[in-house]
Scaffold this motif. Structure first.
Motif, PDB file in Angstrom:
ATOM      1  N   LEU A   1     -18.888   4.321   4.393  1.00 41.54           N
ATOM      2  CA  LEU A   1     -18.644   5.649   3.853  1.00 41.54           C
ATOM      3  C   LEU A   1     -19.833   6.713   4.190  1.00 41.54           C
ATOM      4  CD1 LEU A   1     -16.228   6.886   2.644  1.00 41.54           C
ATOM      5  CD2 LEU A   1     -17.241   6.360   0.243  1.00 41.54           C
ATOM      6  N   GLU A   2     -21.021   6.050   3.654  1.00 45.01           N
ATOM      7  CA  GLU A   2     -22.200   6.810   3.817  1.00 45.01           C
ATOM      8  C   GLU A   2     -22.527   7.317   5.328  1.00 45.01           C
ATOM      9  OE1 GLU A   2     -25.113   4.208   2.384  1.00 45.01           O
ATOM     10  OE2 GLU A   2     -24.628   4.902   0.027  1.00 45.01           O
ATOM     11  N   LYS A   3     -22.063   6.587   6.164  1.00 45.45           N
ATOM     12  CA  LYS A   3     -22.139   6.950   7.522  1.00 45.45           C
ATOM     13  C   LYS A   3     -21.228   7.850   8.482  1.00 45.45           C
ATOM     14  CE  LYS A   3     -25.326   3.082   8.499  1.00 45.45           C
ATOM     15  NZ  LYS A   3     -25.646   1.846   9.248  1.00 45.45           N
ATOM     16  N   ARG A   4     -19.970   7.332   7.905  1.00 45.43           N
ATOM     17  CA  ARG A   4     -18.758   8.059   8.770  1.00 45.43           C
ATOM     18  C   ARG A   4     -17.808   8.776   7.896  1.00 45.43           C
ATOM     19  NH1 ARG A   4     -18.151   4.653  13.308  1.00 45.43           N
ATOM     20  NH2 ARG A   4     -16.619   6.188  14.039  1.00 45.43           N
ATOM     21  N   GLY A   5     -17.597   8.785   6.812  1.00 50.09           N
ATOM     22  CA  GLY A   5     -16.741   9.556   6.056  1.00 50.09           C
ATOM     23  C   GLY A   5     -15.446   8.758   5.825  1.00 50.09           C
ATOM     24  N   PHE A   6     -14.356   9.787   5.766  1.00 54.21           N
ATOM     25  CA  PHE A   6     -12.944   9.204   5.594  1.00 54.21           C
ATOM     26  C   PHE A   6     -12.056   9.386   6.898  1.00 54.21           C
ATOM     27  CE2 PHE A   6     -14.363  10.089   1.207  1.00 54.21           C
ATOM     28  CZ  PHE A   6     -14.177   8.931   0.754  1.00 54.21           C
ATOM     29  N   LYS A   7     -12.650   9.956   7.754  1.00 56.77           N
ATOM     30  CA  LYS A   7     -11.491  10.419   8.639  1.00 56.77           C
ATOM     31  C   LYS A   7     -10.842   9.022   9.676  1.00 56.77           C
ATOM     32  CE  LYS A   7     -13.048  14.990  10.542  1.00 56.77           C
ATOM     33  NZ  LYS A   7     -13.793  15.241   9.536  1.00 56.77           N
ATOM     34  N   LEU A   8     -11.715   8.232   9.793  1.00 57.89           N
ATOM     35  CA  LEU A   8     -11.018   6.884  10.378  1.00 57.89           C
ATOM     36  C   LEU A   8      -9.928   6.302   9.625  1.00 57.89           C
ATOM     37  CD1 LEU A   8     -11.081   5.015  12.821  1.00 57.89           C
ATOM     38  CD2 LEU A   8     -12.839   3.545  11.525  1.00 57.89           C
ATOM     39  N   PHE A   9     -10.258   6.588   8.287  1.00 60.11           N
ATOM     40  CA  PHE A   9      -9.138   5.872   7.157  1.00 60.11           C
ATOM     41  C   PHE A   9      -7.693   6.646   7.198  1.00 60.11           C
ATOM     42  CE2 PHE A   9     -13.201   4.520   5.106  1.00 60.11           C
ATOM     43  CZ  PHE A   9     -12.998   3.172   5.306  1.00 60.11           C
ATOM     44  N   GLY A  10      -8.276   8.030   7.456  1.00 65.35           N
ATOM     45  CA  GLY A  10      -6.820   8.929   7.515  1.00 65.35           C
ATOM     46  C   GLY A  10      -6.075   8.735   8.938  1.00 65.35           C
ATOM     47  N   LEU A  11      -6.827   8.121   9.769  1.00 70.04           N
ATOM     48  CA  LEU A  11      -6.248   7.851  11.303  1.00 70.04           C
ATOM     49  C   LEU A  11      -5.188   6.627  11.188  1.00 70.04           C
ATOM     50  CD1 LEU A  11      -8.726   8.814  13.709  1.00 70.04           C
ATOM     51  CD2 LEU A  11      -6.584  10.115  13.445  1.00 70.04           C
ATOM     52  N   TYR A  12      -6.155   5.691  10.336  1.00 61.70           N
ATOM     53  CA  TYR A  12      -5.250   4.455  10.190  1.00 61.70           C
ATOM     54  C   TYR A  12      -4.212   4.487   9.243  1.00 61.70           C
ATOM     55  CZ  TYR A  12      -4.389  -0.065   8.023  1.00 61.70           C
ATOM     56  OH  TYR A  12      -3.746  -1.230   7.677  1.00 61.70           O
ATOM     57  N   ARG A  13      -4.119   5.170   8.181  1.00 54.43           N
ATOM     58  CA  ARG A  13      -3.340   5.338   7.222  1.00 54.43           C
ATOM     59  C   ARG A  13      -1.910   6.068   7.936  1.00 54.43           C
ATOM     60  NH1 ARG A  13      -4.066   5.965   1.354  1.00 54.43           N
ATOM     61  NH2 ARG A  13      -1.974   7.249   1.455  1.00 54.43           N
ATOM     62  N   ILE A  14      -2.196   7.108   8.863  1.00 57.68           N
ATOM     63  CA  ILE A  14      -1.143   7.889   9.571  1.00 57.68           C
ATOM     64  C   ILE A  14      -0.414   7.015  10.494  1.00 57.68           C
ATOM     65  CG2 ILE A  14      -0.740   9.718  11.368  1.00 57.68           C
ATOM     66  CD1 ILE A  14      -2.943  11.345   9.896  1.00 57.68           C
ATOM     67  N   VAL A  15      -1.268   6.013  11.387  1.00 57.04           N
ATOM     68  CA  VAL A  15      -0.759   5.101  12.354  1.00 57.04           C
ATOM     69  C   VAL A  15       0.246   4.075  11.729  1.00 57.04           C
ATOM     70  CG1 VAL A  15      -1.135   3.317  13.890  1.00 57.04           C
ATOM     71  CG2 VAL A  15      -2.542   5.538  14.111  1.00 57.04           C
ATOM     72  N   ALA A  16      -0.484   3.384  10.469  1.00 58.05           N
ATOM     73  CA  ALA A  16       0.281   2.597   9.895  1.00 58.05           C
ATOM     74  C   ALA A  16       1.522   2.806   9.244  1.00 58.05           C
ATOM     75  CB  ALA A  16      -0.653   1.968   8.668  1.00 58.05           C
ATOM     76  N   GLY A  17       1.515   4.224   8.564  1.00 51.54           N
ATOM     77  CA  GLY A  17       2.645   4.762   8.189  1.00 51.54           C
ATOM     78  C   GLY A  17       3.808   4.972   9.011  1.00 51.54           C
ATOM     79  N   ILE A  18       3.362   5.446  10.389  1.00 49.57           N
ATOM     80  CA  ILE A  18       4.403   5.754  11.195  1.00 49.57           C
ATOM     81  C   ILE A  18       5.012   4.376  11.702  1.00 49.57           C
ATOM     82  CG2 ILE A  18       4.620   6.409  13.635  1.00 49.57           C
ATOM     83  CD1 ILE A  18       2.693   8.537  12.933  1.00 49.57           C
ATOM     84  N   ILE A  19       4.243   3.190  11.950  1.00 53.70           N
ATOM     85  CA  ILE A  19       4.725   1.938  12.508  1.00 53.70           C
ATOM     86  C   ILE A  19       5.794   1.575  11.379  1.00 53.70           C
ATOM     87  CG2 ILE A  19       3.970  -0.542  12.671  1.00 53.70           C
ATOM     88  CD1 ILE A  19       1.327   0.564  14.149  1.00 53.70           C
ATOM     89  N   ILE A  20       5.463   1.542  10.231  1.00 58.61           N
ATOM     90  CA  ILE A  20       6.159   0.971   8.904  1.00 58.61           C
ATOM     91  C   ILE A  20       7.660   1.798   8.994  1.00 58.61           C
ATOM     92  CG2 ILE A  20       6.707   0.994   6.703  1.00 58.61           C
ATOM     93  CD1 ILE A  20       3.251   0.634   6.453  1.00 58.61           C
ATOM     94  N   ILE A  21       7.550   3.075   9.400  1.00 57.33           N
ATOM     95  CA  ILE A  21       8.901   3.915   9.330  1.00 57.33           C
ATOM     96  C   ILE A  21       9.613   3.435  10.650  1.00 57.33           C
ATOM     97  CG2 ILE A  21       9.825   6.172   9.980  1.00 57.33           C
ATOM     98  CD1 ILE A  21       7.297   7.572   8.122  1.00 57.33           C
ATOM     99  N   ILE A  22       8.969   3.257  11.643  1.00 57.08           N
ATOM    100  CA  ILE A  22       9.702   2.893  12.777  1.00 57.08           C
ATOM    101  C   ILE A  22      10.320   1.470  12.626  1.00 57.08           C
ATOM    102  CG2 ILE A  22       9.544   2.140  15.285  1.00 57.08           C
ATOM    103  CD1 ILE A  22       7.290   4.364  15.727  1.00 57.08           C
ATOM    104  N   ILE A  23       9.531   0.548  12.111  1.00 52.92           N
ATOM    105  CA  ILE A  23      10.071  -0.768  11.741  1.00 52.92           C
ATOM    106  C   ILE A  23      11.177  -0.657  10.878  1.00 52.92           C
ATOM    107  CG2 ILE A  23       9.656  -3.161  10.835  1.00 52.92           C
ATOM    108  CD1 ILE A  23       6.768  -2.780  11.761  1.00 52.92           C
ATOM    109  N   TYR A  24      11.161   0.321   9.882  1.00 55.43           N
ATOM    110  CA  TYR A  24      12.160   0.385   8.982  1.00 55.43           C
ATOM    111  C   TYR A  24      13.312   1.041   9.328  1.00 55.43           C
ATOM    112  CZ  TYR A  24      14.374   2.005   4.488  1.00 55.43           C
ATOM    113  OH  TYR A  24      15.231   2.090   3.378  1.00 55.43           O
ATOM    114  N   PHE A  25      13.246   1.843  10.329  1.00 57.83           N
ATOM    115  CA  PHE A  25      14.664   2.639  10.743  1.00 57.83           C
ATOM    116  C   PHE A  25      15.014   1.559  11.786  1.00 57.83           C
ATOM    117  CE2 PHE A  25      13.151   6.248   8.253  1.00 57.83           C
ATOM    118  CZ  PHE A  25      14.335   6.392   7.719  1.00 57.83           C
ATOM    119  N   ALA A  26      14.531   0.769  12.347  1.00 53.81           N
ATOM    120  CA  ALA A  26      14.835  -0.470  13.381  1.00 53.81           C
ATOM    121  C   ALA A  26      15.644  -1.271  13.016  1.00 53.81           C
ATOM    122  CB  ALA A  26      13.668  -0.745  14.297  1.00 53.81           C
TER     123      ALA A  26
END
Length: 265
Positions: free
Chosen positions: A235-260
């Motif tokens: 966190l001290e070096k990189r901040g939150f952006k990578l966590f934001g990207l992870y959340r978005i990708v994970a959320g989209i994958i779960i939505i795709i799997i859910y509706f599949a």
């Protein structure tokens, strides 16, 4: 549940409890993918191993917990909003906890916020917990209530709340860790009490599976110790952006799997 599932869930809890990615959301999805039901014992297990992870904070920051009485006053003030909201909304929270789709949507929305939070709050003036006043502690506690929606993340909500009150990233993250202790301890005690009122402590099923609570708590504690140290350094070096990207990708994958039409239904 079997021992393999217990360890997997405990590792997930230990890693994600302090990251802004939602430990509850990850456990909901992991449980669904492994075909674990949502009976009373499973619900209790997920809360108890959270307490195991939370105890890692006390071990790592022990000196902070014996520094002053005012430290505890701040934590009590900050946890009040969650206590009130939890008592009023528990029935609705339990319903949401069974929905991977709610988790996915919350992950995506929270992820978008984390992409920009470093830029929104880039002029911190509070860099240590001792400089947090009581009103600021209360406001952070209000933000924490957002985490009652699974997928939001208690860590993310309280950290963003802290940064909005001019805490540095590290100070906000550490106060989030400290606030987790009374919050999750209270949740665990309440669930244990509810469990006892239903007479489930006296069932053969409980006595057979109590070892899972112990193993899960120990695994979550050890993994959380490692995760906390790594998170602060990152966190001290990189901040939150990578966590934001992870959340978005994970959320989209779960939505795709859910509706599949998968096991997430």
């Amino acid at each position: 549940m079997n021992i393999f599932q217990v360890i997997i869930l405990a590792v997930i809890e230990g890693i994600t409890e302090f990251l802004p990615v939602s430990s509850t959301g990850h456990m909901v999805v992991a449980s669904a993918l492994m075909g674990i039901g949502t009976d009373e014992f499973v619900k209790l297990f997920e809360v108890v191993i959270q307490l195991g992870a939370i105890l890692a904070v006390v071990a790592l920051y022990f000196k902070r917990f014996v520094r002053s009485v005012d430290f505890y006053i701040k934590l009590v003030i900050a946890v009040i909003p969650a206590v009130i909201a939890g008592l009023l909304l528990k029935k609705y929270i339990d319903i949401l906890l069974e929905s991977p789709l709610v988790v996915a949507i919350a992950l995506v929305v929270g992820g978008v916020i984390l992409l920009f939070v470093d830029d929104w709050f880039n002029r911190p003036v509070i860099k240590d917990e001792k400089n947090i006043n009581h009103m600021t502690a209360f406001k952070i506690g209000v933000f924490q209530c957002l985490a009652m929606v699974p997928g939001v993340s208690r860590s993310a909500a309280s950290i963003v709340g802290g940064m909005s009150q001019k805490l540095s990233r590290t100070a906000a993250a550490e106060f989030s860790f400290f606030l987790a202790v009374p919050t999750m301890f209270g949740a665990t005690v309440k669930d244990l009490w509810d469990f006892k009122k239903k007479g489930l402590f006296d069932t053969p099923h409980f006595h057979q599976d109590i070892k899972f609570l112990i193993i899960g708590s120990v695994v979550a504690f050890i993994v959380a110790m490692i995760a906390i140290k790594s998170f602060i350094t990152f966190l001290e070096k990189r901040g939150f952006k990578l966590f934001g990207l992870y959340r978005i990708v994970a959320g989209i994958i779960i939505i795709i799997i859910y509706f599949a039409g998968s096991a997430l239904h």
